[in-house]
Design an enzyme around this catalytic site. Structure first.
Site, PDB file in Angstrom:
ATOM      1  N   GLY A  92       0.485  -1.127  -0.446  1.00 58.79           N
ATOM      2  CA  GLY A  92      -0.018   0.543   0.575  1.00 58.79           C
ATOM      3  C   GLY A  92       0.628   1.226   0.370  1.00 58.79           C
ATOM      4  O   GLY A  92       1.877   0.920  -0.147  1.00 58.79           O
ATOM      5  N   ASP A  93       0.219   2.100  -0.395  1.00 62.04           N
ATOM      6  CA  ASP A  93       1.341   3.551   0.197  1.00 62.04           C
ATOM      7  C   ASP A  93       2.022   3.574  -0.980  1.00 62.04           C
ATOM      8  O   ASP A  93       3.025   4.640  -1.331  1.00 62.04           O
ATOM      9  CB  ASP A  93       1.281   3.740   0.887  1.00 62.04           C
ATOM     10  N   LYS A 121      -0.941   4.977  -5.188  1.00 64.15           N
ATOM     11  CA  LYS A 121      -1.431   5.306  -7.106  1.00 64.15           C
ATOM     12  C   LYS A 121      -2.734   6.283  -7.534  1.00 64.15           C
ATOM     13  O   LYS A 121      -2.721   6.599  -7.927  1.00 64.15           O
ATOM     14  CB  LYS A 121      -2.347   3.861  -5.881  1.00 64.15           C
ATOM     15  N   ALA A 165      -8.351   3.134   2.847  1.00 64.98           N
ATOM     16  CA  ALA A 165      -7.102   4.115   2.441  1.00 64.98           C
ATOM     17  C   ALA A 165      -7.225   4.989   2.322  1.00 64.98           C
ATOM     18  O   ALA A 165      -7.858   5.540   3.092  1.00 64.98           O
ATOM     19  CB  ALA A 165      -8.175   3.941   1.150  1.00 64.98           C
ATOM     20  N   GLY A 166      -5.444   6.115   2.270  1.00 69.29           N
ATOM     21  CA  GLY A 166      -5.339   7.374   2.101  1.00 69.29           C
ATOM     22  C   GLY A 166      -4.753   8.104   0.429  1.00 69.29           C
ATOM     23  O   GLY A 166      -3.505   7.164   1.194  1.00 69.29           O
ATOM     24  N   HIS A 167      -5.417   8.288  -0.565  1.00 63.82           N
ATOM     25  CA  HIS A 167      -5.023   8.287  -1.386  1.00 63.82           C
ATOM     26  C   HIS A 167      -4.442  10.047  -1.123  1.00 63.82           C
ATOM     27  O   HIS A 167      -4.930  10.382  -1.351  1.00 63.82           O
ATOM     28  CB  HIS A 167      -5.065   8.063  -2.833  1.00 63.82           C
ATOM     29  N   GLN A 176      -4.574  -0.454  -1.493  1.00 64.89           N
ATOM     30  CA  GLN A 176      -4.015  -0.927  -0.628  1.00 64.89           C
ATOM     31  C   GLN A 176      -2.949  -1.686  -1.600  1.00 64.89           C
ATOM     32  O   GLN A 176      -2.972  -1.379  -2.093  1.00 64.89           O
ATOM     33  CB  GLN A 176      -4.612  -2.093  -0.340  1.00 64.89           C
ATOM     34  N   ARG A 187       0.768   7.205  11.331  1.00 64.04           N
ATOM     35  CA  ARG A 187       1.720   5.877  12.110  1.00 64.04           C
ATOM     36  C   ARG A 187       2.607   5.992  11.826  1.00 64.04           C
ATOM     37  O   ARG A 187       2.562   6.162   9.883  1.00 64.04           O
ATOM     38  CB  ARG A 187       1.138   4.904  12.065  1.00 64.04           C
ATOM     39  N   VAL A 204       8.644  11.958  -8.895  1.00 65.17           N
ATOM     40  CA  VAL A 204      10.035  12.146  -9.056  1.00 65.17           C
ATOM     41  C   VAL A 204       9.716  13.649  -8.211  1.00 65.17           C
ATOM     42  O   VAL A 204      10.642  14.025  -7.366  1.00 65.17           O
ATOM     43  CB  VAL A 204      11.249  12.828  -9.771  1.00 65.17           C
TER      44      VAL A 204
HETATM   45  P1  GDP Z   1      -1.461   5.560  -2.371  1.00 65.93           P
HETATM   46  O1  GDP Z   1      -2.299   5.638  -0.903  1.00 65.93           O
HETATM   47  O2  GDP Z   1      -0.745   4.403  -2.694  1.00 65.93           O
HETATM   48  O3  GDP Z   1      -2.059   6.741  -3.179  1.00 65.93           O
HETATM   49  O4  GDP Z   1       0.193   6.310  -1.614  1.00 65.93           O
HETATM   50  P2  GDP Z   1      -0.241   7.781  -0.420  1.00 65.93           P
HETATM   51  O5  GDP Z   1      -1.172   9.126  -0.523  1.00 65.93           O
HETATM   52  O6  GDP Z   1      -0.391   6.997   1.217  1.00 65.93           O
HETATM   53  O7  GDP Z   1       1.361   8.002   0.218  1.00 65.93           O
HETATM   54  C1  GDP Z   1       2.328   8.429  -0.720  1.00 65.93           C
HETATM   55  C2  GDP Z   1       2.641   9.939  -0.329  1.00 65.93           C
HETATM   56  O8  GDP Z   1       3.951   9.771  -1.248  1.00 65.93           O
HETATM   57  C3  GDP Z   1       2.264  10.609  -0.722  1.00 65.93           C
HETATM   58  O9  GDP Z   1       2.442  11.416   0.369  1.00 65.93           O
HETATM   59  C4  GDP Z   1       2.597  11.361  -1.986  1.00 65.93           C
HETATM   60  O10 GDP Z   1       1.764  12.739  -1.858  1.00 65.93           O
HETATM   61  C5  GDP Z   1       3.612  11.140  -1.952  1.00 65.93           C
HETATM   62  N1  GDP Z   1       4.684  11.103  -3.530  1.00 65.93           N
HETATM   63  C6  GDP Z   1       3.626  11.246  -4.648  1.00 65.93           C
HETATM   64  N2  GDP Z   1       4.692  10.732  -5.187  1.00 65.93           N
HETATM   65  C7  GDP Z   1       5.556  10.827  -5.098  1.00 65.93           C
HETATM   66  C8  GDP Z   1       6.815  11.009  -5.641  1.00 65.93           C
HETATM   67  O11 GDP Z   1       7.800  10.802  -6.309  1.00 65.93           O
HETATM   68  N3  GDP Z   1       8.314  11.899  -3.991  1.00 65.93           N
HETATM   69  C9  GDP Z   1       7.516  12.280  -3.064  1.00 65.93           C
HETATM   70  N4  GDP Z   1       8.879  12.796  -2.541  1.00 65.93           N
HETATM   71  N5  GDP Z   1       6.350  12.129  -3.053  1.00 65.93           N
HETATM   72  C10 GDP Z   1       5.461  11.163  -3.674  1.00 65.93           C
HETATM   73  P1  IMO Z   2      -4.108   2.334   0.342  1.00 63.31           P
HETATM   74  O1  IMO Z   2      -5.007   2.017  -0.373  1.00 63.31           O
HETATM   75  C1  IMO Z   2      -1.316   1.227   3.792  1.00 63.31           C
HETATM   76  C2  IMO Z   2      -2.168  -2.155   6.170  1.00 63.31           C
HETATM   77  C3  IMO Z   2      -3.034  -1.816   7.398  1.00 63.31           C
HETATM   78  C4  IMO Z   2      -2.518  -2.880   8.361  1.00 63.31           C
HETATM   79  C5  IMO Z   2      -3.306  -3.896   7.355  1.00 63.31           C
HETATM   80  C6  IMO Z   2      -5.310  -4.293   7.866  1.00 63.31           C
HETATM   81  O2  IMO Z   2      -3.609   3.992   0.985  1.00 63.31           O
HETATM   82  O3  IMO Z   2      -2.780   2.147  -0.166  1.00 63.31           O
HETATM   83  P2  IMO Z   2      -6.997  -2.808   7.376  1.00 63.31           P
HETATM   84  O4  IMO Z   2      -7.239  -1.356   8.214  1.00 63.31           O
HETATM   85  O5  IMO Z   2      -7.596  -2.696   6.181  1.00 63.31           O
HETATM   86  O6  IMO Z   2      -7.529  -3.972   8.401  1.00 63.31           O
HETATM   87  O7  IMO Z   2      -5.757  -3.115   8.250  1.00 63.31           O
HETATM   88  O8  IMO Z   2      -3.648  -3.176   5.878  1.00 63.31           O
HETATM   89  N1  IMO Z   2      -3.510  -1.075   4.902  1.00 63.31           N
HETATM   90  C7  IMO Z   2      -2.932  -0.370   4.012  1.00 63.31           C
HETATM   91  N2  IMO Z   2      -2.064  -0.203   4.170  1.00 63.31           N
HETATM   92  N3  IMO Z   2      -1.770   1.254   2.729  1.00 63.31           N
HETATM   93  C8  IMO Z   2      -3.239   1.189   2.441  1.00 63.31           C
HETATM   94  O9  IMO Z   2      -4.149   1.599   2.051  1.00 63.31           O
HETATM   95  C9  IMO Z   2      -3.851   0.070   3.514  1.00 63.31           C
HETATM   96  N4  IMO Z   2      -5.007  -0.357   4.074  1.00 63.31           N
HETATM   97  C10 IMO Z   2      -4.778  -1.023   5.569  1.00 63.31           C
HETATM   98  O10 IMO Z   2      -1.769  -1.339   8.586  1.00 63.31           O
HETATM   99  O11 IMO Z   2      -1.780  -3.380   8.299  1.00 63.31           O
HETATM  100 MG    MG Z   3      -2.159   5.165   1.197  1.00 65.77          MG
END
Ligand code: GDP
Ligand code: IMO
Ligand code: MG
Length: 423
Positions: free
Chosen positions: A12-13, A16, A39-41, A219, A298, A409
């Site tokens: 995850g993270d 996306k 999810a947190g996008h 995720q 976290r 980047v």
């Molecule tokens: P998602 O859950 O897959 O959408 O990803 P998250 O948003 O949870 O986490 C990705 C983090 O990386 C966010 O804070 C974005 O703003 C940041 N991000 C995305 N692309 C880049 C990158 O190329 N470089 C850096 N430094 N940060 C990025």
């Molecule tokens: P995005 O879409 C990262 C992880 C939690 C935990 C496990 C189970 O932002 O990539 P849950 O609450 O789903 O039962 O937790 O999955 N988890 C994620 N880790 N990014 C996420 O979403 C996640 N969604 C759940 O931290 O380990």
């Molecule tokens: Mg996320």
């Protein structure tokens, strides 16, 4: 051919949200097909940052319809908060967002169950869930008798169904103010009524009419309930295999799968992570990458890129190409490592193990590559990347057996490099 899918290949993270936002330029519909408010996008554009949870990242574009399908578990309070937050910042939501009547509804008892049960995996390591009631809601879906779907809230016999479920939940989780929950959910239902639709029919019409549809995974594939690092996973099919079951759109309509990876690894919550660097390297990645959870804040566990894991999930998700995100974060390190095999019980292994204990015992075998000192955030073409950065992404592509079509980047839309004519 209409369907593109964006799927995370790690835990995850993988950024996306950023990628989906970029790709919405060429799509009419963006679909969330599994997961929920776990999810947190993040999308960054023009200096503004948007954090999306249940609502697809396409909502920021005016000409895109966003669809939340039946594979999602929907927390109405959360989603209404998200809609209000977007509207308060001037994003039009009305007429651009649909929720499936088949989506399962998260209730306060699911949150309570999540809190009570999370610490209780038999080997003593908690899953470390997001506490959003995701697992308990999916459990009720599979168990059927205690499940409530969004469409149920509008039926004449809903009160009877609610009372039945609430009385059993009361025995399981303790005192509940069932009357207050009922009133509250009736108010949520009224608020959401104009957005509720049969999204399966809507999406089948769309793909059959050759409309370009983008599927936004939540995720990552290593958190997939069936194919991930079980039991340290989420409760839905978060690899590419979940697209069809979650959305009702057959796989034959999805002609392009983009596997998204970070240039290194992160994980939030419990479970093994063979390449974790609980040291100065991990701290460097955490600070430069601002690796703190979007949902729970976290600190994310950080480590080197794990090509054994990502090759497995790229194959599992049918990834045609790769997007390598957060490459800039690796800048400033003298050398970089990529895990290309594990040693488990004295054996060299390149196949991702099915059992969590084998993964726990896996010692990574690393390849070492040179690092670079330059800041990458102003680079816009592959040719302008430092030689070491080009070598690094080429090696990821080689180990995963897929071309890298996008390199990111920096968080902003603009901080993106399209490689070799891709995307
Ligand atoms: P998602 O859950 O897959 O959408 O990803 P998250 O948003 O949870 O986490 C990705 C983090 O990386 C966010 O804070 C974005 O703003 C940041 N991000 C995305 N692309 C880049 C990158 O190329 N470089 C850096 N430094 N940060 C990025
Ligand atoms: P995005 O879409 C990262 C992880 C939690 C935990 C496990 C189970 O932002 O990539 P849950 O609450 O789903 O039962 O937790 O999955 N988890 C994620 N880790 N990014 C996420 O979403 C996640 N969604 C759940 O931290 O380990
Ligand atoms: Mg996320």
């Amino acid at each position: 051919m209409p369907g593109t899918c964006v799927v995370g290949l790690q835990w995850g993270d993988e950024a996306k949200g950023k990628l989906v936002d970029i790709l919405t330029e060429s799509h009419e519909i963006v679909v969330r097909y599994q997961g929920g408010a776990n999810a947190g996008h993040t999308v960054v554009s023009g200096g503004e940052t948007w954090k999306l949870s249940l609502i697809p990242s396409g909502i920021l574009r005016d000409d895109v319809t966003c669809v939340v399908t039946g594979g999602v578990v929907l927390d109405p309070a959360n989603v209404i908060g998200e809609i209000d937050g977007l509207e308060a910042r001037g994003v039009r939501v009305a007429g651009k967002l649909l929720f499936s009547d088949r989506a399962h509804v998260v209730f306060p008892w699911h949150m309570a169950e999540d809190k009570t049960l999370d610490g209780s995996v038999s080997d003593g390591e908690a899953i470390g869930t997001t506490g959003r009631g995701i697992g308990p809601c999916y459990r009720d879906k599979v168990g059927r008798s205690l499940a409530i779907r969004l469409g149920d809230l509008y039926r004449n016999d809903f009160k009877q169904k609610f009372d039945h479920v609430a009385s059993i939940k009361q025995q399981l989780v303790g005192e509940l103010d069932a009357a207050a929950i009922y009133e509250q959910y009736m108010a949520y239902a009224e608020r959401l009524r104009p957005l509720v639709a049969d999204t399966t029919a809507y999406l089948l019409d769309a793909v059959e009419a050759s409309k370009p549809v983008l599927f936004e995974g939540a995720q990552g594939a290593l958190l997939d309930i069936d194919h991930g690092t079980f039991p340290y996973v989420t409760s839905s099919n978060s690899s590419g295999v979940g697209v069809s079951s979650g959305s009702g759109v057959p796989g034959r309509w999805i002609n392009r799968v983009i596997g998204v990876v970070k240039a290194y690894s992160t994980r939030v919550g419990g479970g093994p992570m063979p390449t974790e660097q609980d040291n100065a390297i991990g701290e460097h990645l955490r600070q430069r990458g601002r690796e703190y959870g979007t949902v729970t804040q976290r600190p994310r566990r950080c480590g080197w890129f794990d090509a054994v894991a990502a090759r497995y999930t790229a194959r599992l998700s049918g990834a045609d190409e790769l997007a390598v995100m957060l490459l800039d974060v690796l800048g400033g390190l003298d050398e970089l490592k990529i895990c290309s095999a594990y040693r488990i019980g004295g054996q060299r292994v390149t196949q991702f193990p099915a059992h969590v204990d084998d993964l726990r015992n896996a010692e990574p075998e690393f390849e070492t590559l040179p690092g670079w000192k330059e800041e990458l955030s102003n680079v816009r073409s592959e040719a302008d990347l430092p030689e070491a950065a080009r070598r690094y992404i080429a090696r990821i592509g080689e180990l995963l057996g897929r071309p890298v079509s996008i390199v990111s980047v920096g968080p902003d839309r603009e901080e993106t490099i399209r490689c070799g004519g891709g995307a």
